[in-house]
Each structure stands twice: as C-alpha cells, then as structure tokens.
Design a protein around this motif. Structure first.
Motif, PDB file in Angstrom:
ATOM      1  N   GLY A   1       0.830  -1.195   0.000  1.00 28.17           N
ATOM      2  CA  GLY A   1       0.000   0.000   0.000  1.00 28.17           C
ATOM      3  C   GLY A   1       0.861   1.239   0.000  1.00 28.17           C
ATOM      4  O   GLY A   1       2.094   1.161   0.008  1.00 28.17           O
ATOM      5  N   ILE A   2       0.197   2.365  -0.045  1.00 20.82           N
ATOM      6  CA  ILE A   2       0.886   3.656   0.001  1.00 20.82           C
ATOM      7  C   ILE A   2       0.285   4.448   1.150  1.00 20.82           C
ATOM      8  O   ILE A   2      -0.942   4.464   1.324  1.00 20.82           O
ATOM      9  N   VAL A   3       1.159   5.037   1.934  1.00 23.83           N
ATOM     10  CA  VAL A   3       0.690   5.926   2.999  1.00 23.83           C
ATOM     11  C   VAL A   3       0.589   7.326   2.378  1.00 23.83           C
ATOM     12  O   VAL A   3       1.552   7.824   1.787  1.00 23.83           O
ATOM     13  N   ARG A   4      -0.589   7.916   2.478  1.00 25.72           N
ATOM     14  CA  ARG A   4      -0.823   9.237   1.876  1.00 25.72           C
ATOM     15  C   ARG A   4      -1.469  10.161   2.900  1.00 25.72           C
ATOM     16  O   ARG A   4      -2.095   9.698   3.848  1.00 25.72           O
ATOM     17  N   ASP A   5      -1.374  11.472   2.590  1.00 25.04           N
ATOM     18  CA  ASP A   5      -2.190  12.409   3.356  1.00 25.04           C
ATOM     19  C   ASP A   5      -3.552  12.526   2.665  1.00 25.04           C
ATOM     20  O   ASP A   5      -3.752  11.954   1.588  1.00 25.04           O
ATOM     21  N   VAL A   6      -4.457  13.263   3.268  1.00 24.75           N
ATOM     22  CA  VAL A   6      -5.818  13.286   2.716  1.00 24.75           C
ATOM     23  C   VAL A   6      -5.908  14.062   1.406  1.00 24.75           C
ATOM     24  O   VAL A   6      -6.922  14.011   0.720  1.00 24.75           O
ATOM     25  N   GLU A   7      -4.825  14.774   1.021  1.00 30.65           N
ATOM     26  CA  GLU A   7      -4.784  15.406  -0.311  1.00 30.65           C
ATOM     27  C   GLU A   7      -4.278  14.404  -1.352  1.00 30.65           C
ATOM     28  O   GLU A   7      -4.214  14.714  -2.533  1.00 30.65           O
ATOM     29  N   GLY A   8      -3.840  13.238  -0.919  1.00 28.83           N
ATOM     30  CA  GLY A   8      -3.349  12.222  -1.863  1.00 28.83           C
ATOM     31  C   GLY A   8      -1.838  12.213  -2.012  1.00 28.83           C
ATOM     32  O   GLY A   8      -1.288  11.409  -2.765  1.00 28.83           O
ATOM     33  N   ASP A   9      -1.139  13.096  -1.302  1.00 29.80           N
ATOM     34  CA  ASP A   9       0.324  13.125  -1.409  1.00 29.80           C
ATOM     35  C   ASP A   9       0.946  12.037  -0.536  1.00 29.80           C
ATOM     36  O   ASP A   9       0.537  11.852   0.608  1.00 29.80           O
ATOM     37  N   PRO A  10       1.957  11.326  -1.079  1.00 31.21           N
ATOM     38  CA  PRO A  10       2.584  10.263  -0.303  1.00 31.21           C
ATOM     39  C   PRO A  10       3.295  10.791   0.933  1.00 31.21           C
ATOM     40  O   PRO A  10       3.831  11.907   0.919  1.00 31.21           O
TER      41      PRO A  10
ATOM     42  N   ASP B   1       8.455   7.064  -1.520  1.00 33.50           N
ATOM     43  CA  ASP B   1       7.225   7.294  -2.298  1.00 33.50           C
ATOM     44  C   ASP B   1       5.977   6.943  -1.485  1.00 33.50           C
ATOM     45  O   ASP B   1       4.880   6.825  -2.043  1.00 33.50           O
ATOM     46  N   GLY B   2       6.141   6.750  -0.192  1.00 31.40           N
ATOM     47  CA  GLY B   2       5.004   6.446   0.680  1.00 31.40           C
ATOM     48  C   GLY B   2       4.633   4.967   0.702  1.00 31.40           C
ATOM     49  O   GLY B   2       3.771   4.557   1.478  1.00 31.40           O
ATOM     50  N   SER B   3       5.283   4.159  -0.151  1.00 30.00           N
ATOM     51  CA  SER B   3       4.855   2.762  -0.260  1.00 30.00           C
ATOM     52  C   SER B   3       5.397   1.915   0.895  1.00 30.00           C
ATOM     53  O   SER B   3       6.395   2.272   1.534  1.00 30.00           O
ATOM     54  N   TYR B   4       4.726   0.808   1.105  1.00 26.91           N
ATOM     55  CA  TYR B   4       5.224  -0.192   2.061  1.00 26.91           C
ATOM     56  C   TYR B   4       4.855  -1.574   1.539  1.00 26.91           C
ATOM     57  O   TYR B   4       3.940  -1.728   0.715  1.00 26.91           O
ATOM     58  N   GLN B   5       5.582  -2.555   2.005  1.00 24.29           N
ATOM     59  CA  GLN B   5       5.278  -3.959   1.700  1.00 24.29           C
ATOM     60  C   GLN B   5       5.450  -4.743   2.975  1.00 24.29           C
ATOM     61  O   GLN B   5       6.450  -4.575   3.679  1.00 24.29           O
ATOM     62  N   LEU B   6       4.508  -5.602   3.245  1.00 25.34           N
ATOM     63  CA  LEU B   6       4.600  -6.456   4.426  1.00 25.34           C
ATOM     64  C   LEU B   6       4.524  -7.900   3.951  1.00 25.34           C
ATOM     65  O   LEU B   6       3.534  -8.298   3.322  1.00 25.34           O
ATOM     66  N   HIS B   7       5.583  -8.669   4.215  1.00 22.33           N
ATOM     67  CA  HIS B   7       5.598 -10.083   3.827  1.00 22.33           C
ATOM     68  C   HIS B   7       5.239 -10.906   5.039  1.00 22.33           C
ATOM     69  O   HIS B   7       5.968 -10.930   6.028  1.00 22.33           O
ATOM     70  N   THR B   8       4.108 -11.587   4.937  1.00 24.03           N
ATOM     71  CA  THR B   8       3.610 -12.269   6.114  1.00 24.03           C
ATOM     72  C   THR B   8       2.903 -13.562   5.728  1.00 24.03           C
ATOM     73  O   THR B   8       3.088 -14.070   4.608  1.00 24.03           O
TER      74      THR B   8
END
Ligand code: BEZ
Ligand code: FE
Length: 253
Positions: free
Chosen positions: A105-114, A152-159
């Motif tokens: 996913g990407i973590v963003r602010d409510v304006e859509g910016d990462p 870029d605000g992204s994350y990956q969780l391997h689980t």
C-alpha cells in the motif's frame, strides 16, 4: 481522563445503571451475580477482553465520525509495545506455517500526497489463530513488527495469512457471548497502528474479504471500508491497503 469529565461521566454511568435496575426490576440475587461476574472477569484477567468485545467498537465509532483518513478500528487486547523493526517488510521467518501473504500500500495524506517515513506497527494472529505473547506456541513477538514507509510512501509487508480466531471463550466473556447466542469468532484481520509527525495517529485493522465471520464478528468491529480483496498470486496471496492520514489538528488559540 481529565478530572472535569470524570465526575459527570461517572454520575451518568450510575444513572444509566439505575434505570436498568428499574426497567428490569433487578433482584438482589441478580445484582450479586453481576458483581460476582465482574470480579471473576477481573480475576481471570478478562476485563480488557470483556470491554473490548462489547464496547470498544462503539467508542471508536463515536470518535471517528468526522475523520477523512483511513477509518479507525478497535485496538483489542492483543497489542504489545516494542515490536521489533523488520527488514524489507519481512514479518515472517522462513519456517512460519501458513499461506504467504504480501500486503502492499501507500501511505498518503488526505490530499493524496505520499508520506515517507510513516511508522507502521503491525500485529496479527498466525495461521492457527494464535497471538504471540497471549497464546501458547508462538515465539516472543512473532508476527509483530514495525517498518517505515518508503520515500514514495509505499510499504510492503511479507507475512502469512492470519486465520479467523476465537477470542477466549472458556471464561466469563465467553459465557456471556454464549448466553447472547453469539459465537466467539473474529474474522481474519491484520492490525495496524500508523503514525507520522504532524498527522493524527491511527489504529485500524484490515479484514480479509474471503474470511468467514465478517458478518458476525464477536467484537462487532468489521467495517465495510476496511475489507480488502485477497488476490491469489501463484506463490501465495496479496492484499492492497493504502493508509490515509489526516493532519494533526492545530492547537486552538
Ligand atoms: C482483536 O482483534 O484482537 C480483538 C478485538 C476486540 C476484542 C477481542 C480481540
Ligand atoms: Fe485481532
């Protein structure tokens, strides 16, 4: 709780219970049974469980009605402080049992910016529905870990895919659920705390769309906008879950 709120809230609590006593014409035996029940829940260490099952979802809803960020959800009784920072999003060890799952996913602010560098703190049950630190079996801090979002605000969780699980149902909380005709299952989900300076921290959960019990959660905490499809990838499954953070309100004055 600030003292100024304690007295009026406690008074209203007593008023509400008195109304209940009147309405149901509670007998002395029932009153003593209720006191005994709460004492038993305390002795069994089930007060957090009891309250989280019956009340936390409402408290969360009351406090999030005007939120523009990712909907918040219950913390539950199974969070532990101090989960390890994980490398490259690897929450699982090689020998962890269960179907592999990648959450992106990407973590963003409510304006859509990462938002880069947001702190994400995950915890989940294992493929057998067990939480480390609470259930016998899993190693200390298993399937608990923290990471930061990329530039870029992204994350990956391997689980691994968490399993649906029963909350403890051999004690006082389970007895009440049974008496209400409610099963003790929670649907499969992953818990998340997300925070970054300047933004309101959130506590939430992502629910697996193909899980059982989404419509009958024992904690009544499932919200439609937190359910995500689970896509087969060949080697496992993936889920996409963006996280939206609202700016911290600026202090009045
Ligand atoms: C949980 O998701 O871990 C949970 C939430 C509320 C009550 C019990 C468990
Ligand atoms: Fe949980």
């Amino acid at each position: 709780m600030p003292d100024a709120r304690l007295a009026p809230i406690f008074k209203d609590l007593v008023v509400a219970i008195k109304q209940l006593v009147e309405k149901h014409q509670i007998t002395p035996e029932e009153y003593r049974a209720a006191v005994g029940f709460l004492s038993e829940a305390g002795e069994a260490g089930e007060i957090p469980l009891l309250f989280d099952v019956f009340l936390e979802a409402l408290v969360v809803d009351v406090n999030s009605r005007r939120s523009r960020g990712t909907p918040v959800n219950v913390l539950g009784p199974y969070y532990l402080e101090g989960a390890p920072f994980i490398e490259r999003g690897r929450l699982v060890s090689e020998d962890e049992r269960g179907d592999r799952l990648v959450v992106t996913g990407i973590v963003r602010d409510v304006e859509g910016d990462p938002i880069s560098g947001a702190l994400l703190d995950f915890w989940q049950a294992d493929a057998q529905g067990r939480y480390s630190g609470f259930d016998p079996g899993p190693a200390e801090m298993n399937l608990r870990g923290r990471l930061r979002s990329q530039r870029d605000g992204s994350y990956q969780l391997h689980t691994v895919r968490p399993s649906a699980y029963t909350i403890p149902h051999d004690g006082p909380t389970g007895r009440i659920l049974l008496a209400l005709g409610q099963h003790p299952w929670r649907p499969a989900h992953i818990h998340l705390k997300a925070s970054h300076e300047g933004y309101k921290p959130i506590i939430t959960q992502v629910y697996l769309a193909d899980s059982e019990y989404l419509d009958s959660d024992a904690a009544n905490a499932v919200r439609d906008d937190l359910i995500r499809p689970v896509t087969p990838t060949g080697s496992g499954y993936s889920i996409d879950f963006d996280v939206l953070l609202e700016p911290e309100p600026t202090p009045a004055g």
